[in-house]
Motif scaffolding. Structure first.
Motif, PDB file in Angstrom:
ATOM      1  N   LEU B 174     -23.752 -13.609 -36.504  1.00 17.06           N
ATOM      2  CA  LEU B 174     -22.179 -13.209 -37.073  1.00 17.06           C
ATOM      3  C   LEU B 174     -21.339 -12.927 -38.261  1.00 17.06           C
ATOM      4  CD1 LEU B 174     -20.877 -15.542 -33.821  1.00 17.06           C
ATOM      5  CD2 LEU B 174     -20.980 -12.260 -34.005  1.00 17.06           C
ATOM      6  N   ILE B 201     -25.174 -10.049 -26.101  1.00 17.97           N
ATOM      7  CA  ILE B 201     -24.821 -11.723 -25.655  1.00 17.97           C
ATOM      8  C   ILE B 201     -23.644 -12.273 -27.226  1.00 17.97           C
ATOM      9  CG2 ILE B 201     -25.657 -12.359 -24.288  1.00 17.97           C
ATOM     10  CD1 ILE B 201     -27.662 -13.731 -26.443  1.00 17.97           C
ATOM     11  N   PHE B 202     -23.425 -11.301 -27.887  1.00 18.24           N
ATOM     12  CA  PHE B 202     -22.960 -12.499 -29.013  1.00 18.24           C
ATOM     13  C   PHE B 202     -21.206 -10.405 -28.933  1.00 18.24           C
ATOM     14  CE2 PHE B 202     -25.952 -15.483 -30.149  1.00 18.24           C
ATOM     15  CZ  PHE B 202     -24.821 -16.130 -29.914  1.00 18.24           C
ATOM     16  N   ASP B 204     -18.156 -10.259 -28.215  1.00 15.88           N
ATOM     17  CA  ASP B 204     -17.146 -10.339 -27.998  1.00 15.88           C
ATOM     18  C   ASP B 204     -16.503 -11.010 -29.168  1.00 15.88           C
ATOM     19  OD1 ASP B 204     -19.298 -13.097 -28.009  1.00 15.88           O
ATOM     20  OD2 ASP B 204     -17.553 -14.424 -27.102  1.00 15.88           O
ATOM     21  N   PHE B 205     -17.216 -11.672 -30.039  1.00 16.97           N
ATOM     22  CA  PHE B 205     -17.299 -12.128 -31.676  1.00 16.97           C
ATOM     23  C   PHE B 205     -17.720 -10.960 -32.572  1.00 16.97           C
ATOM     24  CE2 PHE B 205     -17.251 -16.089 -29.435  1.00 16.97           C
ATOM     25  CZ  PHE B 205     -15.541 -16.521 -30.053  1.00 16.97           C
ATOM     26  N   ARG B 209     -15.536  -9.502 -35.903  1.00 16.11           N
ATOM     27  CA  ARG B 209     -16.357 -10.048 -36.832  1.00 16.11           C
ATOM     28  C   ARG B 209     -15.954  -8.531 -38.145  1.00 16.11           C
ATOM     29  NH1 ARG B 209     -18.932 -14.782 -39.604  1.00 16.11           N
ATOM     30  NH2 ARG B 209     -18.376 -16.174 -37.718  1.00 16.11           N
ATOM     31  N   ARG B 236      -7.330 -10.289 -27.298  1.00 17.25           N
ATOM     32  CA  ARG B 236      -8.238 -10.837 -26.929  1.00 17.25           C
ATOM     33  C   ARG B 236      -8.634 -11.860 -25.972  1.00 17.25           C
ATOM     34  NH1 ARG B 236      -9.467 -16.154 -31.301  1.00 17.25           N
ATOM     35  NH2 ARG B 236     -11.043 -15.045 -31.809  1.00 17.25           N
ATOM     36  N   HIS B 240     -12.222 -12.052 -23.868  1.00 17.32           N
ATOM     37  CA  HIS B 240     -13.220 -12.459 -23.144  1.00 17.32           C
ATOM     38  C   HIS B 240     -12.660 -13.119 -22.347  1.00 17.32           C
ATOM     39  CE1 HIS B 240     -14.313 -14.081 -27.669  1.00 17.32           C
ATOM     40  NE2 HIS B 240     -12.840 -14.059 -28.284  1.00 17.32           N
TER      41      HIS B 240
END
Lengths: 310, 310, 310, 310
Positions: B174, B201-202, B204-205, B209, B236, B240
């Motif tokens: 991130l 697996i990341f 979402d963020f 970013r 958002r 999620h």
């Protein structure tokens, strides 16, 4: 619960609390210990990878363990004694056992390659710490670059009667749990306790595969103990529901480097630590990262009423 | 959509379909391509790490790309050409470009260590494939043991005008996305497309970013494209919610070794592949593993009506 | 001499000659082959680590082997087919065997860790190239980060009847030679040929430990064959005198990276290669390095009248 | 001679003498120190890689250094303080400085990858040990898997005024010496002492490239000091003659694992150590290996009348 081959449940990897100026925060050690016990921890693990062990001087390590042991009462405290040399490993192991630890945990150095080298290493480590010290083998290839097959783990267990536990955090590790359990059932190795790590992100299935519990430091150990209880009670759907609610945060906390900052931040927000300070050198969480943690906690609070964030 | 510095959305890492006897299953290539397009894919990536590329002979690789390109129509196909030598890299890159590929992707060999070695390597690779071939840099330290700082990535982008994309799958990644975007905003490097991996697996963020999308092969690319859409639309919470519903399976599929078996199994269950066969050598999924995948799919089906599992 | 389990003597790792513009220098292939034969080589090894194999396209590799085989006549040519995937390994192995090669050599990929992984790999490789292709196992931990115990080597030999040779270049490797020979004498593994590498810098004692010869590309193969002859004849002092005279240069040539430049420079000075050019990317020798080579050659010429430097 | 940026000559890596039962042999520490001084050593290095440092408890390390310092008088003693954590590094560094050490030596942990990580590490290490402790940076990629470019070394020197020495034992390392010296001459970094390692097997040319001397533990330090003297005096041929006479043994002693056994055996044969015992765990020399050492010593004795073997 004691630290032996029948150990089960959750052994929480304890954070090491620091003041912002880098001194060890002893009051927080007590509060943290109380918190872990209130969460239902079956054991504690001090000076693990996430316990900032390499930043502590020998005397600090002993003092921390002594304080935690006293506070934990009957709950066993296991101590990481992984070391580049057998002399400091021995010194630390003897020191913490005198301070009341229940046993130690040892990870292999990342220079080991062959099966025989790995097996020989744990024999030498056992000689170094003494036959009377029960120990766990930490199997964490992603972190240590040492790959132990189920057969190698069985050899280590067989050749070292004081080996009582395997902390399995290979990735993937589900088949390895099944393989070790199959070797036990075939009578090819005596049974030991299997706890799992990896921040808990496979704990849902690890328990179903035969793990006795978890040894990890996820900032909601109350969830971990509840998950173990639900899984043991056969409440599969409820176990997975609980687990899935926490997985987004568990995954976030499982990031190398920044994960410890996340964990300490959450423990601080939960009122357990007075400060999320790490001793230098540390990887800090950026403002964006802190906001992401807040967001995940808010979502979790909606899902899990147990997440009581002061 | 084209494969250039403004590329965004989901570039699906395409599986390579095999018959149980090991031959390439050409009908499934077509069906798979149609499926990815129906899922809203903005691009396809052939012969990625999860595409079993090292098991294909040169001519097979070219034929597979040619078939996929034809079927994909206007949707660009990027091809992994990572290789231990520049001669086979060049041969593969020229071959797939003639077959209609939109560009290539290159990962560094795990022998590189210093910043300068890494930067030099990509310059040599660009010379090998030719200045006219747009390429993506794959930044996957967990898999390749090569760590590229944001500054090193910026140097690669600056020194190689044909570098149009960074596939960022550092772990954690991130902060790296934020750092590269900050270098761009400071005018220290031209803007390129950033897609992310790590099985999603990341994601979402990562989107929050500043990533432009994902390049991964998770077996529900329809979820990935919907996630990108929701995130871009500022929805958002819904983003999620969708992501979290899939995270247990995404995490399961992200296991090294066995992950490809999971992915192919799910694509078979979804009616896309005729068989989940991998070409030898392969890591198979145990009966217990298959049952765990079934369980995760059942839970997902309850949560996500979009998961339409024949 | 043939390439089988009784092979002995010196198998020279052949350099790959290039013109300064990067094209393969075919006339120099012939001259180089003649030179190696005139030096008494018992076999040749093409496309080894020092043969710049990764810089050659598939067709170039086949053409080079075909030309060398024709020129070498009855002297067997072994070909390195190490590859990141079994498909290109198979393609290269079948291609060079059709071109007349006597067999192939395979090194393990640097991702292997456990004993079982290593043994499984060579079984899969044998399946890939076909049971009819004799092969050598290259054991070079310093270069490949894969450590094979004598027991693992024995398992590979036993499980793969077409394995006829071990190229042992562990460092240190003297005890490994003795250990493999002891396993053979105990009847625990069939006997295969053992040749050694590491640029020859332990060849004096390796021969005394039971190695059948050397597989290395030191620029004075005439010395290597003479050393093998002296050692076999029991002329220990003369063997060591000869070896010691060359050790300063052998050591200099054994430097990673720059070693190939040294070797090609010396072969050029000896009139064998038309140019010391390497195909890009290459590590060049600095003017200081070239002067050091000249100095070592002058000292060697005084010591060893056999060193006939045009 | 003092341990500062102008240090030159031979800093001998001191062996740690043990009794056969594993206790430290204090009488041999004295005799060994006397021997090194009689050989013309300009400094001593205790607790280096070959000093069995990881087998010593903290208090033993301090006691050994204290004894060696007293015996060495004006000759400076440098102490290896490489450690997996800054807390034990600080404890050891402060302890040995109080015991009279002249400074310390630090090697990077093998987890470092990027240029910035390496530079940051040495800044943190300097903070840990204190700005008042002069230190050497050990650059040994073969042993530590950390590659430092000349530019990275220059940054470390510039950012840490207490860095006074580079121990360069990259392999190959000749060009690195030239590169660092060139940076100094271009005014891009202040001048520090450069000593070399690698068991001395490139010392002949390292001195000619600009090294100030050697830091190694070859069992004939008398040869090393004479070589430095001859080289400084411009007696090139005599320097190489002397070096070449020792190269067969130096190479033999340079074998990883078994090298320390060779070194201690030779020091015992020379009457310096009472026993060649290593503290457990140790790699022993086989009977064949001992016979090879004897043979090399006999050949050396004929060549070099200075080799006065009890």
């Amino acid at each position: 619960m004691s630290f032996d081959a029948r150990a089960s449940g959750v052994f929480v990897i304890a954070a090491t609390p620091f003041h912002p100026d880098g001194r060890i925060d002893e009051a927080s050690i007590d509060r943290l210990t109380d918190f872990y016990l209130a969460c239902g921890a079956n054991g504690l693990t001090a000076l693990g990878v996430m316990g900032e062990a390499p930043k502590l001087a020998h005397d600090e390590s002993i003092a921390l363990v002594r304080r935690m042991v006293r506070r934990a009462g009957k709950v066993p405290v296991v101590v990481g004694v992984t070391s580049p040399g057998f002399a400091p490993m021995r010194a630390l192991a003897r020191g913490v056992m005198e301070a009341g630890a229940a046993g130690v945990m040892i990870a292999p150095p990342n220079t080991l390659r062959t099966d025989d080298q790995i097996v020989a290493y744990f024999g030498q480590a056992r000689e170094a710490i003494g036959d009377d010290v029960p120990f766990a083998v930490q199997d964490y290839p992603l972190g240590f670059s040492v790959v132990m097959t189920p057969q190698v783990l069985a050899r280590i267990v067989t050749e070292n009667p004081s080996c009582v536990m395997l902390k399995l955090e290979d990735w993937p590790g589900l088949e390895k749990i099944s393989a070790v359990r199959a070797l036990e059932q075939a009578g090819r190795v005596r049974q030991v306790s299997i706890l799992t790590g990896n921040g808990g992100i496979f704990l849902d299935f690890e328990l179903e595969r035969g793990a006795n519990g978890a040894m990890t430091g996820y900032a909601f150990p109350d969830m971990l103990t509840e998950l173990v209880r639900l899984s043991a009670a056969g409440e599969r759907e409820r176990a997975h529901d609980l687990f899935d609610a926490h997985l987004p945060l568990m995954r976030y906390e499982q990031q190398p480097g920044v994960g410890l900052a996340v964990r300490k931040l959450v423990l601080t927000k939960r009122g357990v630590l007075a400060s999320d300070a790490q001793r230098s050198p540390a990887t800090a969480l950026s403002p964006a990262g802190r906001a992401e943690v807040d967001y995940l906690l808010r979502r979790l609070a909606r899902l899990d009423s147990r997440a009581n964030l002061g």
